[in-house]
Design a protein around this motif. Structure first.
Motif, mmCIF file in Angstrom:
data_model
loop_
_atom_site.group_PDB
_atom_site.id
_atom_site.type_symbol
_atom_site.label_atom_id
_atom_site.label_comp_id
_atom_site.label_asym_id
_atom_site.label_seq_id
_atom_site.Cartn_x
_atom_site.Cartn_y
_atom_site.Cartn_z
ATOM 1 N N SER A 138 -3.678 -3.458 -0.741
ATOM 2 C CA SER A 138 -5.128 -3.359 -0.567
ATOM 3 C C SER A 138 -5.842 -3.219 -1.915
ATOM 4 C CB SER A 138 -5.471 -2.150 0.317
ATOM 5 O OG SER A 138 -4.943 -2.352 1.603
ATOM 6 N N GLU A 139 -6.838 -4.053 -2.107
ATOM 7 C CA GLU A 139 -7.711 -3.995 -3.291
ATOM 8 C C GLU A 139 -9.137 -3.881 -2.782
ATOM 9 O OE1 GLU A 139 -7.815 -4.019 -6.498
ATOM 10 O OE2 GLU A 139 -5.954 -4.794 -7.346
ATOM 11 N N ASN A 140 -10.006 -3.278 -3.560
ATOM 12 C CA ASN A 140 -11.395 -3.174 -3.117
ATOM 13 C C ASN A 140 -12.313 -3.177 -4.332
ATOM 14 O OD1 ASN A 140 -13.591 -2.931 -1.464
ATOM 15 N ND2 ASN A 140 -13.382 -0.719 -1.155
ATOM 16 N N TYR A 141 -12.839 -4.333 -4.666
ATOM 17 C CA TYR A 141 -13.815 -4.418 -5.762
ATOM 18 C C TYR A 141 -14.719 -5.627 -5.529
ATOM 19 C CZ TYR A 141 -10.643 -7.977 -7.774
ATOM 20 O OH TYR A 141 -9.853 -9.078 -7.965
ATOM 21 N N GLN A 142 -15.919 -5.541 -6.040
ATOM 22 C CA GLN A 142 -16.901 -6.610 -5.856
ATOM 23 C C GLN A 142 -17.039 -7.418 -7.144
ATOM 24 O OE1 GLN A 142 -17.435 -5.642 -2.139
ATOM 25 N NE2 GLN A 142 -19.036 -6.980 -2.864
ATOM 26 N N LEU A 143 -17.371 -8.696 -7.003
ATOM 27 C CA LEU A 143 -17.696 -9.523 -8.169
ATOM 28 C C LEU A 143 -19.213 -9.630 -8.200
ATOM 29 C CD1 LEU A 143 -15.061 -12.352 -7.614
ATOM 30 C CD2 LEU A 143 -14.932 -10.463 -9.242
ATOM 31 N N LYS A 144 -19.835 -8.733 -8.931
ATOM 32 C CA LYS A 144 -21.299 -8.636 -8.828
ATOM 33 C C LYS A 144 -22.016 -9.293 -10.004
ATOM 34 C CE LYS A 144 -24.910 -5.838 -7.091
ATOM 35 N NZ LYS A 144 -25.266 -6.481 -5.869
#
Lengths: 271, 137
Positions: free
Chosen positions: B56-62
């Motif tokens: 599981s990974e959780n990051y946004q490309l903002k």
């Protein structure tokens, strides 16, 4: 955060259905992701990214099997990609409820049009515009054991309608394969397998235009997208292999069933 | 010595053969792009799993367009910042660039091999709009 063991099988199923129907995977994926607790705008963004994978995975086989009509695809892409840019901008601006309802209405409209429109494609004379656009061809049909020749028609109606399909693709992240297949089939008179496979080709480029808007808006989470992409591609490859062995009528019935179930489900959730 | 001009049928079949080769080219680009993308994503997920026991990974490309994202990934790779996240993001970048590359190849094939200027124009229009979308801000 939705765990891998839930996301992956859902994505495999979505990819399989997307390839079988030419709809692009998102049509199953978005309802499923929202049921898993993912916000609909993020679900749309992940879906439209995964649609690139579904489309490219399926289209790679269809194109090499010479079923896809590249000229039909290239011509109609001019209209769908502009529509997708417009549609994605609209999604960023509106609230979530209308997105659910719009999703359901698009699905049920597609279902009704396909059900009422009679059976399949028609041979007939090409109009001058479509002839100038060279929108004809032939493909090897494994189910019939023959090479089927066809001529497209009414490209002047098909093109603006594909702009509308592009808007819906960008708006709802579904690839809008359902509408594209309908336009190819009922308006432009292409055989169902050519409609489905050419739709798959167009979906990838259309989805790329929409994905660019969602990427810049920060709606793409690679941690969620990674298992979805893997699952969708695995399902798409399985669906593609099965599609070329089925009759046109089988594909049609399958397509109708999926549209009806998902359309009702999304409208109920939006109300 | 004079050679007979090719008949209309021969010219048609030659054009059809070239179009079939284009099918193979486009199909190969799409397949190659998807496979490379999948390999990168699988490497990233496996690496993450072997180090943390979770995929599981959780990051946004903002706030960046695809071109800025590509430049960021190249920068990280050049500076040796190899980590699971780099592979996963690179897989996504490759996936997004796959249909774009297919359109570039189509423009080239329609113009250089098929000499079909009508479809060179159509695919060039698609390429211009897509390029605009990749630089979107």
């Amino acid at each position: 955060m939705v765990p891998f063991h839930l996301l992956f099988p859902v994505a495999v199923l979505a990819g399989f259905v997307g390839a079988m129907s030419g709809m692009g995977g998102g049509i199953v994926l978005i309802p499923a992701l929202t049921l898993l607790g993912i916000d609909i705008k993020h679900a749309i963004a992940i879906s439209i990214l995964s649609v690139i994978a579904t489309s490219s995975g399926s289209a790679s086989a269809y194109v090499r099997d010479h079923i896809t009509n590249l000229k039909v695809g290239m011509f109609l892409e001019m209209f769908t990609i502009v529509g997708a840019l417009v549609g994605a901008r609209i999604t960023l601006a509106v609230s979530r409820g209308p997105l659910y309802i719009a999703f359901g209405v698009v699905l049920l409209s597609s279902w009704a049009a396909l059900l009422l429109a009679g059976k399949g494609w028609h041979t007939g004379e090409q109009d001058a515009v479509t002839r100038w656009l060279e929108l004809e061809g032939s493909y090897p049909d494994q189910a019939l054991g023959a090479v089927i020749e066809y001529k497209g028609r009414r490209a002047y109606f098909g093109a603006p309608m594909m702009f509308g399909a592009g808007i819906i693709a960008g708006l709802l992240g579904i690839g809008a394969g359902a509408l594209k297949v309908l336009i190819h089939d009922l308006v432009m008179g292409l055989p169902p397998k050519v409609s489905t496979t050419t739709s798959n080709l167009i979906i990838g480029v259309t989805a790329l235009a929409g994905t660019s808007v969602y990427l810049f808006a920060g709606l793409i989470n690679p941690g969620l997208a990674a298992p979805v992409i893997l699952g969708v591609v695995a399902g798409a490859f399985a669906g593609t292999r099965l599609l070329v062995r089925l009759s046109n009528q089988s594909v049609r019935y399958f397509f109708l069933f999926v549209l009806l179930i998902l359309g009702i489900e999304m409208i109920v959730r939006g109300l | 010595m004079e050679f007979a001009k090719p008949s209309a049928d021969m010219q048609v079949s030659e054009a059809a053969a070239k179009e079939m080769k284009m099918d193979v080219l486009v199909g190969t680009i799409l397949l190659g792009g998807v496979l490379l993308s999948m390999i990168l994503v699988v490497i990233g997920l496996c690496w993450k799993w072997t180090h943390t026991g979770s995929v599981s990974e959780n990051y946004q490309l903002k706030g960046m367009n695809l071109i800025q994202l590509v430049l960021q990934e190249i920068h990280l790779a050049v500076h040796g910042a190899l980590r699971p996240r780099l592979f996963i993001t690179s897989g996504i970048v490759v996936l997004m660039l796959t249909p774009y590359l297919r359109v570039i190849a189509s423009v080239g094939y329609f113009s250089a091999i098929l000499k079909n200027w009508k479809y060179t124009l159509f695919t060039a229009i698609v390429l211009i709009v897509l390029t605009y979308s990749l630089f979107l801000r």
